[in-house]
Design a protein around this motif. Structure first.
Motif, PDB file in Angstrom:
ATOM      1  N   SER A   1     -11.058  -0.277  -2.247  1.00  0.00           N
ATOM      2  CA  SER A   1     -11.054  -0.600  -0.818  1.00  0.00           C
ATOM      3  C   SER A   1     -11.945   0.387  -0.068  1.00  0.00           C
ATOM      4  O   SER A   1     -12.047   1.554  -0.437  1.00  0.00           O
ATOM      5  CB  SER A   1      -9.632  -0.552  -0.249  1.00  0.00           C
ATOM      6  N   PHE A   2     -12.598  -0.119   0.965  1.00  0.00           N
ATOM      7  CA  PHE A   2     -13.470   0.695   1.819  1.00  0.00           C
ATOM      8  C   PHE A   2     -12.986   0.570   3.253  1.00  0.00           C
ATOM      9  O   PHE A   2     -12.788  -0.548   3.738  1.00  0.00           O
ATOM     10  CB  PHE A   2     -14.917   0.183   1.764  1.00  0.00           C
ATOM     11  N   GLY A   3     -12.787   1.686   3.927  1.00  0.00           N
ATOM     12  CA  GLY A   3     -12.382   1.665   5.326  1.00  0.00           C
ATOM     13  C   GLY A   3     -13.549   1.997   6.235  1.00  0.00           C
ATOM     14  O   GLY A   3     -14.167   1.121   6.847  1.00  0.00           O
ATOM     15  N   ARG A   4     -13.889   3.292   6.308  1.00  0.00           N
ATOM     16  CA  ARG A   4     -14.949   3.731   7.212  1.00  0.00           C
ATOM     17  C   ARG A   4     -16.297   3.108   6.870  1.00  0.00           C
ATOM     18  O   ARG A   4     -17.102   2.837   7.758  1.00  0.00           O
ATOM     19  CB  ARG A   4     -15.019   5.263   7.198  1.00  0.00           C
TER      20      ARG A   4
ATOM     21  N   LEU B   1     -16.464  -0.046   8.681  1.00  0.00           N
ATOM     22  CA  LEU B   1     -16.650   0.141  10.124  1.00  0.00           C
ATOM     23  C   LEU B   1     -18.122   0.358  10.450  1.00  0.00           C
ATOM     24  O   LEU B   1     -18.659  -0.219  11.392  1.00  0.00           O
ATOM     25  CB  LEU B   1     -15.857   1.360  10.615  1.00  0.00           C
TER      26      LEU B   1
ATOM     27  N   GLU C   1      -3.483   5.035  -1.938  1.00  0.00           N
ATOM     28  CA  GLU C   1      -4.323   5.994  -1.237  1.00  0.00           C
ATOM     29  C   GLU C   1      -4.384   7.270  -2.069  1.00  0.00           C
ATOM     30  O   GLU C   1      -3.383   7.644  -2.707  1.00  0.00           O
ATOM     31  CB  GLU C   1      -3.735   6.338   0.126  1.00  0.00           C
TER      32      GLU C   1
ATOM     33  N   LYS D   1     -14.833  13.080   3.772  1.00  0.00           N
ATOM     34  CA  LYS D   1     -15.782  12.253   3.022  1.00  0.00           C
ATOM     35  C   LYS D   1     -15.329  10.798   3.032  1.00  0.00           C
ATOM     36  O   LYS D   1     -14.163  10.514   2.707  1.00  0.00           O
ATOM     37  CB  LYS D   1     -15.780  12.776   1.588  1.00  0.00           C
ATOM     38  N   GLN D   2     -16.195   9.867   3.387  1.00  0.00           N
ATOM     39  CA  GLN D   2     -15.795   8.462   3.346  1.00  0.00           C
ATOM     40  C   GLN D   2     -16.136   7.850   1.991  1.00  0.00           C
ATOM     41  O   GLN D   2     -17.069   8.292   1.316  1.00  0.00           O
ATOM     42  CB  GLN D   2     -16.440   7.670   4.481  1.00  0.00           C
ATOM     43  N   THR D   3     -15.386   6.864   1.610  1.00  0.00           N
ATOM     44  CA  THR D   3     -15.601   6.213   0.318  1.00  0.00           C
ATOM     45  C   THR D   3     -16.992   5.604   0.252  1.00  0.00           C
ATOM     46  O   THR D   3     -17.390   4.840   1.135  1.00  0.00           O
ATOM     47  CB  THR D   3     -14.557   5.105   0.091  1.00  0.00           C
TER      48      THR D   3
ATOM     49  N   PRO E   1      -7.392   9.954   3.081  1.00  0.00           N
ATOM     50  CA  PRO E   1      -7.503   9.260   4.361  1.00  0.00           C
ATOM     51  C   PRO E   1      -7.830  10.251   5.474  1.00  0.00           C
ATOM     52  O   PRO E   1      -7.234  11.311   5.545  1.00  0.00           O
ATOM     53  CB  PRO E   1      -6.109   8.660   4.572  1.00  0.00           C
ATOM     54  N   MET E   2      -8.756   9.918   6.310  1.00  0.00           N
ATOM     55  CA  MET E   2      -9.180  10.760   7.435  1.00  0.00           C
ATOM     56  C   MET E   2      -9.768  12.101   6.968  1.00  0.00           C
ATOM     57  O   MET E   2      -9.929  13.014   7.758  1.00  0.00           O
ATOM     58  CB  MET E   2      -8.026  11.031   8.411  1.00  0.00           C
TER      59      MET E   2
ATOM     60  N   TYR F   1     -13.609   6.438  17.395  1.00  0.00           N
ATOM     61  CA  TYR F   1     -12.277   5.932  17.016  1.00  0.00           C
ATOM     62  C   TYR F   1     -11.407   5.756  18.262  1.00  0.00           C
ATOM     63  O   TYR F   1     -11.332   6.641  19.120  1.00  0.00           O
ATOM     64  CB  TYR F   1     -11.548   6.932  16.108  1.00  0.00           C
ATOM     65  N   TYR F   2     -10.724   4.664  18.333  1.00  0.00           N
ATOM     66  CA  TYR F   2      -9.688   4.422  19.356  1.00  0.00           C
ATOM     67  C   TYR F   2     -10.197   4.577  20.788  1.00  0.00           C
ATOM     68  O   TYR F   2      -9.423   4.909  21.682  1.00  0.00           O
ATOM     69  CB  TYR F   2      -8.489   5.368  19.146  1.00  0.00           C
TER      70      TYR F   2
ATOM     71  N   VAL G   1     -10.601   8.212  -1.570  1.00  0.00           N
ATOM     72  CA  VAL G   1     -10.718   9.530  -0.926  1.00  0.00           C
ATOM     73  C   VAL G   1      -9.547   9.765   0.010  1.00  0.00           C
ATOM     74  O   VAL G   1      -8.849   8.844   0.403  1.00  0.00           O
ATOM     75  CB  VAL G   1     -12.047   9.679  -0.147  1.00  0.00           C
TER      76      VAL G   1
ATOM     77  N   ARG H   1       0.861  -1.184   0.000  1.00  0.00           N
ATOM     78  CA  ARG H   1       0.000   0.000   0.000  1.00  0.00           C
ATOM     79  C   ARG H   1       0.899   1.236   0.000  1.00  0.00           C
ATOM     80  O   ARG H   1       1.815   1.337   0.813  1.00  0.00           O
ATOM     81  CB  ARG H   1      -0.879   0.019   1.247  1.00  0.00           C
TER      82      ARG H   1
ATOM     83  N   ASN I   1      -8.003   3.296  -3.104  1.00  0.00           N
ATOM     84  CA  ASN I   1      -8.755   3.857  -1.968  1.00  0.00           C
ATOM     85  C   ASN I   1      -9.035   5.311  -2.359  1.00  0.00           C
ATOM     86  O   ASN I   1      -8.143   6.148  -2.300  1.00  0.00           O
ATOM     87  CB  ASN I   1      -7.907   3.736  -0.695  1.00  0.00           C
TER      88      ASN I   1
HETATM   89  C1  LIG Z   1      -9.866   4.753  12.525  1.00  0.00           C
HETATM   90  C2  LIG Z   1      -9.007   4.675  11.291  1.00  0.00           C
HETATM   91  C3  LIG Z   1      -7.717   4.177  11.371  1.00  0.00           C
HETATM   92  C4  LIG Z   1      -6.901   4.099  10.239  1.00  0.00           C
HETATM   93  N1  LIG Z   1      -5.648   3.579  10.342  1.00  0.00           N
HETATM   94  C5  LIG Z   1      -4.889   3.451   9.234  1.00  0.00           C
HETATM   95  C6  LIG Z   1      -3.585   2.855   9.317  1.00  0.00           C
HETATM   96  O1  LIG Z   1      -3.125   2.454  10.378  1.00  0.00           O
HETATM   97  N2  LIG Z   1      -2.862   2.752   8.169  1.00  0.00           N
HETATM   98  C7  LIG Z   1      -3.343   3.188   6.960  1.00  0.00           C
HETATM   99  O2  LIG Z   1      -2.647   3.073   5.953  1.00  0.00           O
HETATM  100  N3  LIG Z   1      -4.568   3.757   6.855  1.00  0.00           N
HETATM  101  C8  LIG Z   1      -5.338   3.890   7.952  1.00  0.00           C
HETATM  102  N4  LIG Z   1      -6.574   4.479   7.861  1.00  0.00           N
HETATM  103  C9  LIG Z   1      -7.008   5.041   6.561  1.00  0.00           C
HETATM  104  C10 LIG Z   1      -7.897   4.061   5.839  1.00  0.00           C
HETATM  105  O3  LIG Z   1      -7.187   2.884   5.489  1.00  0.00           O
HETATM  106  C11 LIG Z   1      -8.449   4.687   4.560  1.00  0.00           C
HETATM  107  O4  LIG Z   1      -7.377   5.024   3.694  1.00  0.00           O
HETATM  108  C12 LIG Z   1      -9.251   5.938   4.825  1.00  0.00           C
HETATM  109  O5  LIG Z   1     -10.146   5.732   5.905  1.00  0.00           O
HETATM  110  C13 LIG Z   1     -10.021   6.400   3.570  1.00  0.00           C
HETATM  111  O6  LIG Z   1     -10.867   5.387   3.070  1.00  0.00           O
HETATM  112  P1  LIG Z   1     -12.435   5.322   3.463  1.00  0.00           P
HETATM  113  O7  LIG Z   1     -13.042   6.608   2.981  1.00  0.00           O
HETATM  114  O8  LIG Z   1     -12.944   4.121   2.762  1.00  0.00           O
HETATM  115  O9  LIG Z   1     -12.495   5.212   4.962  1.00  0.00           O
HETATM  116  C14 LIG Z   1      -7.401   4.555   8.985  1.00  0.00           C
HETATM  117  C15 LIG Z   1      -8.704   5.055   8.899  1.00  0.00           C
HETATM  118  C16 LIG Z   1      -9.507   5.121  10.037  1.00  0.00           C
HETATM  119  C17 LIG Z   1     -10.907   5.669   9.908  1.00  0.00           C
END
Ligand SMILES: Cc1cc2nc3c(=O)[nH]c(=O)nc-3n(C[C@H](O)[C@H](O)[C@H](O)COP(=O)(O)O)c2cc1C
Length: 157
Positions: free
Chosen positions: A110-113, A116, A61, A91-93, A87-88, A139-140, A85, A24, A83
């Motif tokens: 890939s979808f993160g949030r 969740l 990313e 806007k979520q994907t 990261p953090m 979170y956390y 959008v 990645r 991925n």
């Molecule tokens: C709570 C949280 C923790 C994350 N931790 C990591 C991480 O440790 N390493 C990483 O590469 N991305 C991390 N990400 C980023 C996600 O992998 C992803 O790139 C980001 O959330 C955007 O995608 P999404 O819109 O589908 O969530 C984290 C995202 C969230 C919400």
């Protein structure tokens, strides 16, 4: 790992093979104080070298402009997971971003949030149901909240 004279076989690839290895990358990413210049050239060169390892995938990313990312898609001959959008970012994907990147040449999204906040994300995507937003306040934090508390769609009405 990345050396000007060419990439030495990465230890992971040497141990389990390229087909079981992915990487990645966050081109131009600025987390933790990182500052990168010449992002298209740097990552284009890296992908060219990585292609020699026959990796299962490269996962990008969206940490740089779309035109740069599209160029990196062209530079990577293998499977590309996108991925879509920041990261953090705000806007979520969702489905729109996923479809946009599939049209731009990504092989997989890939979808993160989304995962969740939606235990039934795949079903929602498949059937066109709305995708719930994540609650950042969880979170956390530990405990069940934000991990085991998001309902499947059939229980939200
Ligand atoms: C709570 C949280 C923790 C994350 N931790 C990591 C991480 O440790 N390493 C990483 O590469 N991305 C991390 N990400 C980023 C996600 O992998 C992803 O790139 C980001 O959330 C955007 O995608 P999404 O819109 O589908 O969530 C984290 C995202 C969230 C919400």
């Amino acid at each position: 790992m990345f050396t000007p004279g060419g990439l030495r076989p990465a230890p992971t690839v040497a141990a389990v093979g390229g087909a079981r290895t992915g990487i990645r990358l966050s081109p131009g990413g600025t987390f933790w104080g990182v500052e990168e210049t010449e992002v298209p050239e740097l990552y284009g060169a890296l992908l060219t070298e990585l292609a020699r390892l026959d990796l299962a995938y490269v996962h990008l990313e969206a940490t740089t402009g779309e035109e740069v990312l599209v160029g990196l898609r062209r530079a990577w001959p293998g499977t590309l997971i996108m991925n879509p959008v920041l990261p953090m970012g705000p806007k979520q994907t969702g489905r729109t971003e996923a479809d946009h990147w599939l049209a731009l040449g990504a092989d997989l999204i890939s979808f993160g949030r989304g995962f969740l906040a939606n235990p039934d994300l795949v079903e929602r995507l498949r059937t066109g149901l709305p995708i719930a937003p994540v609650d950042e306040a969880t979170y956390y934090q530990g405990g069940d909240a934000g991990y085991l508390t998001y309902p499947a769609y059939q229980y939200t009405a």
